[in-house]
Design an enzyme around this catalytic site. Structure first.
Site, PDB file in Angstrom:
ATOM      1  CB  SER A   1     -14.162  17.983  85.511  1.00  0.00           C
ATOM      2  OG  SER A   1     -14.875  18.568  84.464  1.00  0.00           O
TER       3      SER A   1
ATOM      4  CD  GLU B   1     -15.498  21.953  80.688  1.00  0.00           C
ATOM      5  OE1 GLU B   1     -14.812  22.933  80.355  1.00  0.00           O
ATOM      6  OE2 GLU B   1     -16.397  21.494  79.981  1.00  0.00           O
TER       7      GLU B   1
ATOM      8  CE1 TYR C   1     -14.154  23.216  87.759  1.00  0.00           C
ATOM      9  CE2 TYR C   1     -14.351  22.247  85.564  1.00  0.00           C
ATOM     10  CZ  TYR C   1     -14.568  22.188  86.927  1.00  0.00           C
ATOM     11  OH  TYR C   1     -15.199  21.083  87.457  1.00  0.00           O
TER      12      TYR C   1
HETATM   13  P1  NAP Z   1     -21.133  23.104  93.201  1.00  0.00           P
HETATM   14  O1  NAP Z   1     -22.611  22.878  93.310  1.00  0.00           O
HETATM   15  O2  NAP Z   1     -20.623  24.344  92.561  1.00  0.00           O
HETATM   16  O3  NAP Z   1     -20.545  22.999  94.691  1.00  0.00           O
HETATM   17  C1  NAP Z   1     -19.224  23.387  94.973  1.00  0.00           C
HETATM   18  C2  NAP Z   1     -18.988  23.244  96.462  1.00  0.00           C
HETATM   19  O4  NAP Z   1     -17.627  23.641  96.762  1.00  0.00           O
HETATM   20  C3  NAP Z   1     -19.878  24.131  97.349  1.00  0.00           C
HETATM   21  O5  NAP Z   1     -20.281  23.359  98.470  1.00  0.00           O
HETATM   22  C4  NAP Z   1     -18.935  25.253  97.775  1.00  0.00           C
HETATM   23  O6  NAP Z   1     -19.266  25.805  99.023  1.00  0.00           O
HETATM   24  C5  NAP Z   1     -17.640  24.477  97.905  1.00  0.00           C
HETATM   25  N1  NAP Z   1     -16.436  25.330  97.899  1.00  0.00           N
HETATM   26  C6  NAP Z   1     -16.022  26.165  96.931  1.00  0.00           C
HETATM   27  N2  NAP Z   1     -14.863  26.739  97.272  1.00  0.00           N
HETATM   28  C7  NAP Z   1     -14.528  26.266  98.500  1.00  0.00           C
HETATM   29  C8  NAP Z   1     -13.451  26.483  99.393  1.00  0.00           C
HETATM   30  N3  NAP Z   1     -12.458  27.334  99.114  1.00  0.00           N
HETATM   31  N4  NAP Z   1     -13.425  25.812 100.567  1.00  0.00           N
HETATM   32  C9  NAP Z   1     -14.424  24.970 100.887  1.00  0.00           C
HETATM   33  N5  NAP Z   1     -15.481  24.723 100.090  1.00  0.00           N
HETATM   34  C10 NAP Z   1     -15.533  25.372  98.910  1.00  0.00           C
HETATM   35  O7  NAP Z   1     -20.442  21.870  92.443  1.00  0.00           O
HETATM   36  P2  NAP Z   1     -21.028  20.416  92.083  1.00  0.00           P
HETATM   37  O8  NAP Z   1     -21.740  20.496  90.780  1.00  0.00           O
HETATM   38  O9  NAP Z   1     -21.671  19.834  93.269  1.00  0.00           O
HETATM   39  O10 NAP Z   1     -19.661  19.637  91.773  1.00  0.00           O
HETATM   40  C11 NAP Z   1     -18.931  18.988  92.814  1.00  0.00           C
HETATM   41  C12 NAP Z   1     -17.495  18.789  92.351  1.00  0.00           C
HETATM   42  O11 NAP Z   1     -17.475  18.003  91.174  1.00  0.00           O
HETATM   43  C13 NAP Z   1     -16.741  20.063  92.009  1.00  0.00           C
HETATM   44  O12 NAP Z   1     -15.382  19.850  92.355  1.00  0.00           O
HETATM   45  C14 NAP Z   1     -16.869  20.157  90.503  1.00  0.00           C
HETATM   46  O13 NAP Z   1     -15.808  20.915  89.973  1.00  0.00           O
HETATM   47  C15 NAP Z   1     -16.807  18.701  90.130  1.00  0.00           C
HETATM   48  N6  NAP Z   1     -17.482  18.291  88.911  1.00  0.00           N
HETATM   49  C16 NAP Z   1     -18.783  18.621  88.708  1.00  0.00           C
HETATM   50  C17 NAP Z   1     -19.436  18.166  87.583  1.00  0.00           C
HETATM   51  C18 NAP Z   1     -20.896  18.479  87.329  1.00  0.00           C
HETATM   52  O14 NAP Z   1     -21.345  18.316  86.187  1.00  0.00           O
HETATM   53  N7  NAP Z   1     -21.652  18.874  88.341  1.00  0.00           N
HETATM   54  C19 NAP Z   1     -18.753  17.355  86.654  1.00  0.00           C
HETATM   55  C20 NAP Z   1     -17.423  17.027  86.921  1.00  0.00           C
HETATM   56  C21 NAP Z   1     -16.803  17.485  88.053  1.00  0.00           C
HETATM   57  P3  NAP Z   1     -20.175  27.148  99.172  1.00  0.00           P
HETATM   58  O15 NAP Z   1     -21.577  26.640  99.352  1.00  0.00           O
HETATM   59  O16 NAP Z   1     -19.595  27.754 100.394  1.00  0.00           O
HETATM   60  O17 NAP Z   1     -19.999  27.970  97.933  1.00  0.00           O
HETATM   61  O1  F7E Z   2     -22.209  24.752  80.048  1.00  0.00           O
HETATM   62  C1  F7E Z   2     -23.143  26.187  76.738  1.00  0.00           C
HETATM   63  C2  F7E Z   2     -21.730  26.446  77.236  1.00  0.00           C
HETATM   64  O2  F7E Z   2     -22.013  25.932  82.220  1.00  0.00           O
HETATM   65  C3  F7E Z   2     -22.502  23.702  79.165  1.00  0.00           C
HETATM   66  C4  F7E Z   2     -19.528  22.212  85.345  1.00  0.00           C
HETATM   67  O3  F7E Z   2     -20.259  21.441  86.274  1.00  0.00           O
HETATM   68  O4  F7E Z   2     -19.674  20.493  83.700  1.00  0.00           O
HETATM   69  C5  F7E Z   2     -19.946  21.858  83.935  1.00  0.00           C
HETATM   70  O5  F7E Z   2     -19.247  22.674  83.025  1.00  0.00           O
HETATM   71  C6  F7E Z   2     -22.463  24.192  77.722  1.00  0.00           C
HETATM   72  C7  F7E Z   2     -21.211  25.016  77.359  1.00  0.00           C
HETATM   73  O6  F7E Z   2     -21.377  23.480  82.037  1.00  0.00           O
HETATM   74  C8  F7E Z   2     -25.125  29.004  77.888  1.00  0.00           C
HETATM   75  O7  F7E Z   2     -20.997  27.256  76.298  1.00  0.00           O
HETATM   76  C9  F7E Z   2     -24.799  27.950  76.016  1.00  0.00           C
HETATM   77  O8  F7E Z   2     -20.714  24.577  76.128  1.00  0.00           O
HETATM   78  O9  F7E Z   2     -23.715  24.086  81.984  1.00  0.00           O
HETATM   79  P1  F7E Z   2     -22.393  24.624  81.645  1.00  0.00           P
HETATM   80  P2  F7E Z   2     -19.850  23.172  81.638  1.00  0.00           P
HETATM   81  O10 F7E Z   2     -19.103  24.379  81.256  1.00  0.00           O
HETATM   82  O11 F7E Z   2     -19.886  22.034  80.673  1.00  0.00           O
HETATM   83  C10 F7E Z   2     -18.295  20.118  83.828  1.00  0.00           C
HETATM   84  C11 F7E Z   2     -18.184  18.639  83.585  1.00  0.00           C
HETATM   85  C12 F7E Z   2     -17.681  20.582  85.087  1.00  0.00           C
HETATM   86  O12 F7E Z   2     -16.773  19.948  85.618  1.00  0.00           O
HETATM   87  C13 F7E Z   2     -18.039  21.951  85.559  1.00  0.00           C
HETATM   88  O13 F7E Z   2     -17.751  22.096  86.936  1.00  0.00           O
HETATM   89  O14 F7E Z   2     -23.576  25.068  77.511  1.00  0.00           O
HETATM   90  N1  F7E Z   2     -24.047  27.335  76.968  1.00  0.00           N
HETATM   91  N2  F7E Z   2     -25.466  28.980  76.560  1.00  0.00           N
HETATM   92  C14 F7E Z   2     -24.231  27.952  78.130  1.00  0.00           C
HETATM   93  N3  F7E Z   2     -23.725  27.710  79.362  1.00  0.00           N
HETATM   94  C15 F7E Z   2     -24.102  28.521  80.379  1.00  0.00           C
HETATM   95  N4  F7E Z   2     -23.634  28.276  81.618  1.00  0.00           N
HETATM   96  N5  F7E Z   2     -24.980  29.580  80.177  1.00  0.00           N
HETATM   97  C16 F7E Z   2     -25.510  29.858  78.957  1.00  0.00           C
HETATM   98  O15 F7E Z   2     -26.270  30.794  78.790  1.00  0.00           O
END
Ligand code: NAP
Ligand code: F7E
Length: 321
Positions: A125, A127, A149
């Site tokens: 990520s 992050e 995280y």
């Molecule tokens: P998400 O919608 O939060 O999905 C997370 C998945 O992980 C769900 O299917 C959840 O299952 C499963 N999970 C959580 N804990 C588990 C455990 N202990 N054992 C088995 N399964 C478990 O996340 P996403 O946005 O699709 O992201 C997919 C991956 O990419 C994650 O690793 C995330 O950290 C990473 N990532 C996401 C982004 C982004 O912007 N979306 C960017 C960079 C990296 P349940 O349905 O049972 O909760």
């Molecule tokens: O926040 C600001 C907050 O929660 C984005 C995950 O998929 O992407 C995600 O992480 C920004 C932050 O995503 C609110 O402070 C303002 O700066 O949508 P977010 P994230 O933290 O960037 C990365 C790549 C991952 O890997 C993670 O799994 O938005 N913000 N106001 C807010 N954010 C939230 N959630 N809620 C608010 O009300």
């Protein structure tokens, strides 16, 4: 014909559902790992349930991973499961590390034991860059995570690199910047905003409470990003890639695009709420996807504006039913 069998952890999540669809279209047999819950959470994969096979398992339980791999006999494993919501990682730092960090080692150890020829994708990520040390961020930019995280993801990233170097596994790490869709969880800011805008437009809600409007993110469309995951596992040699759009926008710009879609003035509805500020913020993310373009031939297709409008429209339709 080569056998194509994928095993996806996190198949019930946003990315897992798009990846499963994508791989089915490519002719894969798709297995998904799911953890047991008292109610099923298969909303995102309901439309493909008859085409995929689910196996129970949990990243906390090494034996369940080993037996799931033995059953599925995959050629590719996509490790998408994680505790992925950044604020929760301060509330549950130990559990976040267990899932998001040590869970990766459990998966890699299981692969080593069951079949070291399996190709492995780790969901790293942006992050990990946190308090960024270089802009734009590339594969060479040092990490400086700002949340439990982010720290856990850095561990997951390096253990993947280490298993590649120690055991010659085909293990890759995709450093994906934020990617969104109508299937994004409601607590993430894009979906919170598009859902809130739809509710306000339909008279179901009056205000939208948000935190830091100045944070900048490089937001892309999840449907585009799962293709990059697959491409990484089709290369001759394993390597790590940044997947991003190369553009950055503030939360305020996101809010403007979403409210504009329904002809409303955001300033009349958005309320700043300190409850949504974070103990340590990631102020600016902007990725450089040049390596992915050059070596994978990958480019994002859906623009930021198109994606936010798509999400607002989808929330309007869902809430109008
Ligand atoms: P998400 O919608 O939060 O999905 C997370 C998945 O992980 C769900 O299917 C959840 O299952 C499963 N999970 C959580 N804990 C588990 C455990 N202990 N054992 C088995 N399964 C478990 O996340 P996403 O946005 O699709 O992201 C997919 C991956 O990419 C994650 O690793 C995330 O950290 C990473 N990532 C996401 C982004 C982004 O912007 N979306 C960017 C960079 C990296 P349940 O349905 O049972 O909760
Ligand atoms: O926040 C600001 C907050 O929660 C984005 C995950 O998929 O992407 C995600 O992480 C920004 C932050 O995503 C609110 O402070 C303002 O700066 O949508 P977010 P994230 O933290 O960037 C990365 C790549 C991952 O890997 C993670 O799994 O938005 N913000 N106001 C807010 N954010 C939230 N959630 N809620 C608010 O009300």
């Amino acid at each position: 014909m080569d056998r194509k069998v994928a095993f996806i952890t996190g198949i019930t999540g946003q990315d897992g559902s798009y990846l499963a669809e994508f791989l089915l279209k490519k002719g894969y047999k798709v297995y998904g790992m799911v953890r047991r819950a008292s109610v099923d959470k298969y909303e995102r994969i309901a439309h493909i349930m008859d085409k995929i096979e689910l196996i129970q398992g949990d990243l906390l339980d090494q034996y369940s991973l080993i037996s799931a791999l033995k059953k599925a006999q995959p050629t590719e494993v996509y490790n998408l499961a994680a505790q992925s919501f950044v604020p929760t990682s301060w509330a549950q730092p130990v559990l976040t590390s267990e899932f998001t960090a040590i869970g990766v080692t459990r998966m890699l150890e299981s692969i080593r034991l069951v079949d070291p020829k399996i190709r492995f994708y780790q969901a790293s990520s942006s992050e990990m860059y946190g308090k960024v040390l270089q802009t734009p961020q590339t594969e060479e930019t040092p990490f400086y995570p700002r949340s439990p995280y982010g720290v856990a993801k850095v561990y997951g990233h390096y253990i993947t690199v280490n298993y590649r170097e120690s055991y010659d596994l085909f293990a890759v790490s995709g450093i994906l910047f934020n990617h969104e869709s109508p299937r994004r969880g409601l607590e993430f800011v894009t979906r919170k905003v598009t859902d809130g805008v739809a509710r306000i437009k339909l008279g179901l809600q009056k205000e939208l409470r948000l935190g830091n409007l100045d944070a900048r993110r490089d937001w892309g469309f999840a449907g585009d990003y799962v293709e990059a995951m697959w491409l990484m596992l089709q290369q001759e040699t394993p390597d790590d890639y940044v997947i991003a759009t190369g553009e950055t926008r503030t939360v305020k710009e996101l809010v403007q695009v979403a409210f504009d879609r329904v002809g409303l003035d955001w300033e009349k509805h958005v309320v700043l709420d300190p409850a949504f500020l974070r103990p340590a913020e990631v102020d600016l993310l902007i990725g450089d996807p040049a390596k992915a373009k050059r070596q994978l031939g990958w480019t994002p297709k859906v623009s930021f504006e198109e994606m936010i409008r798509m999400m607002v429209d989808s929330d309007l339709e869902r809430l109008s039913q």
